[in-house]
Design an enzyme around this catalytic site. Structure first.
Site, short mmCIF file in Angstrom:
data_model
loop_
_atom_site.label_atom_id
_atom_site.label_comp_id
_atom_site.label_asym_id
_atom_site.label_seq_id
_atom_site.Cartn_x
_atom_site.Cartn_y
_atom_site.Cartn_z
N CYS A 94 99.10 39.10 -14.52
CA CYS A 94 98.46 40.33 -14.97
C CYS A 94 99.44 41.34 -15.56
O CYS A 94 99.03 42.26 -16.25
CB CYS A 94 97.70 40.98 -13.82
SG CYS A 94 96.46 39.90 -13.09
N HIS A 360 89.37 43.40 -17.52
CA HIS A 360 90.75 43.03 -17.23
C HIS A 360 91.10 41.69 -17.88
O HIS A 360 91.11 40.66 -17.22
CB HIS A 360 90.92 42.97 -15.70
CG HIS A 360 92.26 42.53 -15.22
ND1 HIS A 360 93.41 42.63 -15.96
CD2 HIS A 360 92.63 41.98 -14.02
CE1 HIS A 360 94.43 42.17 -15.25
NE2 HIS A 360 93.98 41.77 -14.08
N CYS A 390 99.15 45.06 -9.68
CA CYS A 390 99.42 43.94 -8.78
C CYS A 390 99.41 42.67 -9.64
O CYS A 390 98.83 42.64 -10.72
CB CYS A 390 98.38 43.85 -7.67
SG CYS A 390 96.67 43.65 -8.22
N GLY A 392 99.12 38.34 -9.58
CA GLY A 392 98.81 37.11 -8.87
C GLY A 392 100.06 36.34 -8.48
O GLY A 392 101.00 36.24 -9.26
#
Length: 405
Positions: A94, A360, A390, A392
């Site tokens: 991300c 997203h 954050c 993954g």
């Protein structure tokens, strides 16, 4: 303010509208074509930036496979018609596109180049059509995690002899772990999700997002020009009626988590000396970045340490910031991270809505956040901001900027 010659400044930003995966406005557009269009648009905003001056084209994507595979950035350079433009593709899930901006920032500070094109893309719709079944990063929860959630057991840190870590744990389960570990209630999550939808709807209606968006020409020649994941009629009451998705005893629902999406984003980052030489107007200065790692089971708390690191390097505190954009993968992790960091929800946190409403597209979201941050600072006539996500697999990333124009 005065700038040093080797300061890295953003001179152009843009993003596509964000489409809902598999049923939204970008389902028929390849990821490489999305990236091509947005990069072409951000370069058009700064025509004095010569292609020969660009040291590298760097693109991020969370799923570098199929149409987004090989070296996507180099393919996009060729699609743009610039055979002399090198390209590299990076993956920090991300935070992939923020990683490309970080690389440009470091290169400029070290004196190895004056101009870079950075960005990210994710076509979740088309990845879903071409990917083999059982993608470990997004589809397959760890067995131990599934057992944990089904039995409502307490979360234990794997380093303390508890749950065996799995870097590719299903993201929704990580949100459940964060909610339990931090005491973030279902009511907290639903209230935040409703706030995100309300603020995003206001931002769409008053033209705020239009200042960021580069419309996309689809294969049939039609134009896609607005985000299509927003649900402006969302209320706390309607969210309360949704069932948990990842555990029968959980708190994470389809309403307090981000949807799956398609989209791309890009920016042109140059040295202050180059901007002055070319007569470019710097929009923002990159002050510092930070990246951190943590247990994959609580990856949603990644913004905490990465933000602290970036702020420490900048000589700033959370209280010095005007806006903090925390990516809304899940309401549970945004609420928890903001509270731990001491971000004021009313005045600082995601004041224009976030990914729960907007969407997203993994590889594109980082620079989407930066674009919203610059847009927001300008709209509110403020100076300092931070974007953080954050990541993954158990990471966090943050970037601190100062608005200049």
């Amino acid at each position: 303010m005065s700038l040093n010659d080797n300061d890295a400044v953003i001179v152009s930003l843009g993003r596509t509208p964000i489409g809902r995966a598999r049923k939204g406005g970008l389902v028929d557009v390849r990821g490489d074509e999305l990236a091509r269009q947005v990069i072409e648009a951000v370069l058009a905003k700064v025509p004095d930036v010569e292609i020969a001056d660009i040291e590298d084209l760097m693109l991020g994507t969370a799923e570098p496979t199929g149409e987004q595979g090989y070296n996507l950035a180099r393919m996009v350079a060729v699609l743009l018609g610039h055979d002399s433009l090198p390209g590299t593709t990076v993956n920090r899930f991300c935070a992939s596109s923020i990683q490309t901006m970080r690389m440009a920032f470091h290169a400029i500070r070290s004196g190895e180049g004056d101009a870079y094109v950075v960005g990210g893309v994710e076509s979740t719709s088309r990845f879903g059509l071409i990917a083999p079944a059982g993608n470990p990063a997004f589809d397959a929860p760890a067995l131990r995690t599934a057992e944990l959630m089904a039995t409502d057991a307490e979360w234990t840190d794997p380093r303390d002899g508890g749950l065996v870590p799995d870097a590719y744990i299903q993201m929704g389960h990580t949100a459940e772990h964060v909610a339990r570990r931090t005491g973030t209630s279902r009511a907290d999550q639903d209230a935040f999700a409703a706030r995100s939808q309300r603020l995003a709807a206001e931002s769409a209606s008053n033209g705020f997002f239009a200042r960021e968006i580069v419309p996309v020409v689809r294969p049939d020649g039609s134009l896609f020009s607005a985000d299509d994941s927003l649900r402006p009629s969302t209320t706390v009451e309607s969210l309360a009626g949704l069932d948990p998705v990842f555990s029968p005893v959980g708190t994470v629902t389809a309403g307090n988590a981000c949807p799956l999406n398609d989209g791309a984003s890009a920016a042109v980052v140059v040295s202050a000396a180059y901007a002055k030489r070319k007569g470019l107007t710097p929009l923002a200065k990159i002050i510092s970045t930070g990246v951190s790692g943590l247990s994959p089971e609580i990856m949603g708390l990644g913004p905490v340490e990465s933000s602290r690191l970036a702020l420490s390097r900048a000589g700033l505190s959370v209280a010095d910031l005007d806006i903090v954009e925390i990516n809304e993968a899940f309401a549970a992790q945004v609420v928890a991270s903001a509270r731990i960091l001491g971000v004021d929800e009313d005045s600082q946190l995601n004041p224009f809505g976030g990914s729960i409403a907007i969407g997203h597209p993994f590889g594109a979201t980082g620079i989407r956040l930066i674009g919203t941050l610059v847009n927001g600072l300008r709209t509110r006539d403020q100076s300092l901001g931070m974007a953080t996500l954050c990541v993954g697999g158990g990471q966090g990333m943050a970037i601190v900027i100062e608005r200049l124009a």
